[in-house]
Design a protein around this motif. Structure first.
Motif, mmCIF file in Angstrom:
data_model
loop_
_atom_site.group_PDB
_atom_site.id
_atom_site.type_symbol
_atom_site.label_atom_id
_atom_site.label_comp_id
_atom_site.label_asym_id
_atom_site.label_seq_id
_atom_site.Cartn_x
_atom_site.Cartn_y
_atom_site.Cartn_z
ATOM 1 N N VAL A 135 0.847 -1.184 0.000
ATOM 2 C CA VAL A 135 0.000 0.000 0.000
ATOM 3 C C VAL A 135 0.886 1.239 0.000
ATOM 4 O O VAL A 135 1.839 1.339 0.761
ATOM 5 C CB VAL A 135 -0.929 -0.003 1.234
ATOM 6 C CG1 VAL A 135 -1.778 1.245 1.271
ATOM 7 C CG2 VAL A 135 -1.801 -1.239 1.227
ATOM 8 N N ASP A 136 0.564 2.188 -0.855
ATOM 9 C CA ASP A 136 1.290 3.455 -0.949
ATOM 10 C C ASP A 136 0.739 4.417 0.101
ATOM 11 O O ASP A 136 -0.058 5.304 -0.199
ATOM 12 C CB ASP A 136 1.143 4.023 -2.365
ATOM 13 C CG ASP A 136 1.933 5.293 -2.566
ATOM 14 O OD1 ASP A 136 2.870 5.551 -1.791
ATOM 15 O OD2 ASP A 136 1.601 6.047 -3.508
ATOM 16 N N TRP A 137 1.166 4.228 1.351
ATOM 17 C CA TRP A 137 0.654 5.050 2.444
ATOM 18 C C TRP A 137 1.025 6.514 2.262
ATOM 19 O O TRP A 137 0.228 7.395 2.602
ATOM 20 C CB TRP A 137 1.172 4.533 3.777
ATOM 21 C CG TRP A 137 0.590 3.207 4.141
ATOM 22 C CD1 TRP A 137 1.260 2.015 4.208
ATOM 23 C CD2 TRP A 137 -0.770 2.913 4.468
ATOM 24 N NE1 TRP A 137 0.384 1.000 4.547
ATOM 25 C CE2 TRP A 137 -0.860 1.526 4.723
ATOM 26 C CE3 TRP A 137 -1.925 3.687 4.565
ATOM 27 C CZ2 TRP A 137 -2.052 0.906 5.073
ATOM 28 C CZ3 TRP A 137 -3.114 3.053 4.914
ATOM 29 C CH2 TRP A 137 -3.163 1.691 5.169
ATOM 30 N N ALA A 138 2.213 6.794 1.755
ATOM 31 C CA ALA A 138 2.617 8.186 1.533
ATOM 32 C C ALA A 138 1.704 8.842 0.497
ATOM 33 O O ALA A 138 1.311 10.008 0.646
ATOM 34 C CB ALA A 138 4.072 8.252 1.079
ATOM 35 N N GLY A 139 1.355 8.112 -0.537
ATOM 36 C CA GLY A 139 0.467 8.651 -1.563
ATOM 37 C C GLY A 139 -0.927 8.918 -1.048
ATOM 38 O O GLY A 139 -1.531 9.953 -1.350
ATOM 39 N N TYR A 140 -1.457 7.998 -0.236
ATOM 40 C CA TYR A 140 -2.779 8.213 0.345
ATOM 41 C C TYR A 140 -2.758 9.367 1.352
ATOM 42 O O TYR A 140 -3.706 10.143 1.442
ATOM 43 C CB TYR A 140 -3.305 6.946 1.017
ATOM 44 C CG TYR A 140 -3.776 5.906 0.035
ATOM 45 C CD1 TYR A 140 -4.819 6.176 -0.845
ATOM 46 C CD2 TYR A 140 -3.185 4.662 -0.017
ATOM 47 C CE1 TYR A 140 -5.267 5.219 -1.738
ATOM 48 C CE2 TYR A 140 -3.620 3.698 -0.911
ATOM 49 C CZ TYR A 140 -4.656 3.986 -1.762
ATOM 50 O OH TYR A 140 -5.082 3.045 -2.660
ATOM 51 N N GLY A 141 -1.689 9.482 2.108
ATOM 52 C CA GLY A 141 -1.562 10.601 3.042
ATOM 53 C C GLY A 141 -1.490 11.927 2.322
ATOM 54 O O GLY A 141 -2.097 12.924 2.743
ATOM 55 N N TYR A 142 -0.746 11.953 1.215
ATOM 56 C CA TYR A 142 -0.654 13.167 0.404
ATOM 57 C C TYR A 142 -2.022 13.521 -0.176
ATOM 58 O O TYR A 142 -2.425 14.694 -0.170
ATOM 59 C CB TYR A 142 0.371 12.963 -0.713
ATOM 60 C CG TYR A 142 0.439 14.101 -1.700
ATOM 61 C CD1 TYR A 142 0.976 15.323 -1.336
ATOM 62 C CD2 TYR A 142 -0.036 13.950 -2.995
ATOM 63 C CE1 TYR A 142 1.026 16.373 -2.237
ATOM 64 C CE2 TYR A 142 0.016 14.979 -3.898
ATOM 65 C CZ TYR A 142 0.552 16.197 -3.516
ATOM 66 O OH TYR A 142 0.591 17.224 -4.407
ATOM 67 N N ALA A 143 -2.755 12.533 -0.653
ATOM 68 C CA ALA A 143 -4.092 12.779 -1.199
ATOM 69 C C ALA A 143 -5.017 13.351 -0.128
ATOM 70 O O ALA A 143 -5.790 14.285 -0.387
ATOM 71 C CB ALA A 143 -4.675 11.486 -1.771
ATOM 72 N N ALA A 144 -4.944 12.799 1.076
ATOM 73 C CA ALA A 144 -5.773 13.307 2.169
ATOM 74 C C ALA A 144 -5.379 14.736 2.539
ATOM 75 O O ALA A 144 -6.246 15.575 2.832
ATOM 76 C CB ALA A 144 -5.651 12.391 3.380
ATOM 77 N N LEU A 145 -4.087 15.040 2.512
ATOM 78 C CA LEU A 145 -3.612 16.390 2.812
ATOM 79 C C LEU A 145 -4.125 17.391 1.784
ATOM 80 O O LEU A 145 -4.598 18.475 2.138
ATOM 81 C CB LEU A 145 -2.083 16.416 2.859
ATOM 82 C CG LEU A 145 -1.441 17.770 3.134
ATOM 83 C CD1 LEU A 145 -1.718 18.197 4.573
ATOM 84 C CD2 LEU A 145 0.054 17.708 2.875
ATOM 85 N N VAL A 146 -4.066 17.024 0.517
ATOM 86 C CA VAL A 146 -4.526 17.920 -0.544
ATOM 87 C C VAL A 146 -6.036 18.143 -0.444
ATOM 88 O O VAL A 146 -6.511 19.288 -0.498
ATOM 89 C CB VAL A 146 -4.144 17.366 -1.937
ATOM 90 C CG1 VAL A 146 -4.778 18.174 -3.041
ATOM 91 C CG2 VAL A 146 -2.632 17.351 -2.099
#
Length: 140
Positions: free
Chosen positions: A36-47
């Motif tokens: 799972v790309d946790w950094a990518g999902y976190g970035y998406a949530a931040l945006v």
């Protein structure tokens, strides 16, 4: 809505044992152990949350529209990277566009919140994806 669609994918598809075809989660049976790309999902949530926060604070409709659009694209890119670690192009294009847009806003305003934070986070994502691109084995 974004979370309701992706949360079952994150929870059910990250198991190392495939479910039998008759199980309640049988629609996810074709997916096995994926990273799972946790950094990518976190970035998406931040945006996405940045767009919502901009709307709540100032009533800016373009802020919520852009935040949800780019957050959704970043989430879709993270989903693609989670399924195939070599498929980074949507994530790279989204974070690259955000780096350029928010970087220029930060340059003009010199205010860290929100433009500087988003430009920095986007630049980190571009760096992470760039390293992924450099570490890929090249096919001849």
């Amino acid at each position: 809505m974004f979370l309701y669609v992706l949360l079952p994918q994150l929870v059910l598809c990250n198991s190392s044992v495939l479910q039998p075809p008759g199980s309640p989660s049988g629609m996810f049976a074709s997916v096995s152990n994926m990273s799972v790309d946790w950094a990518g999902y976190g970035y998406a949530a931040l945006v996405a949350s940045g767009g919502v926060f901009g709307y709540v604070k100032t009533g800016s409709v373009p802020s919520i529209a852009a935040g949800l659009l780019f957050g959704g694209l970043a989430g879709f890119g993270a989903y693609q990277v989670s399924n195939d670690p070599n498929n980074i192009w949507v994530s790279l294009a989204t974070s690259g566009a955000m780096t350029g847009l928010m970087g220029s806003r930060f340059y003009k305003s010199r205010k860290f919140m929100p433009a500087g934070l988003m430009a920095g986070a986007s630049l980190l994502m571009v760096g992470k994806l760039g390293l992924t691109l450099l570490q890929k084995p090249h096919e001849s």
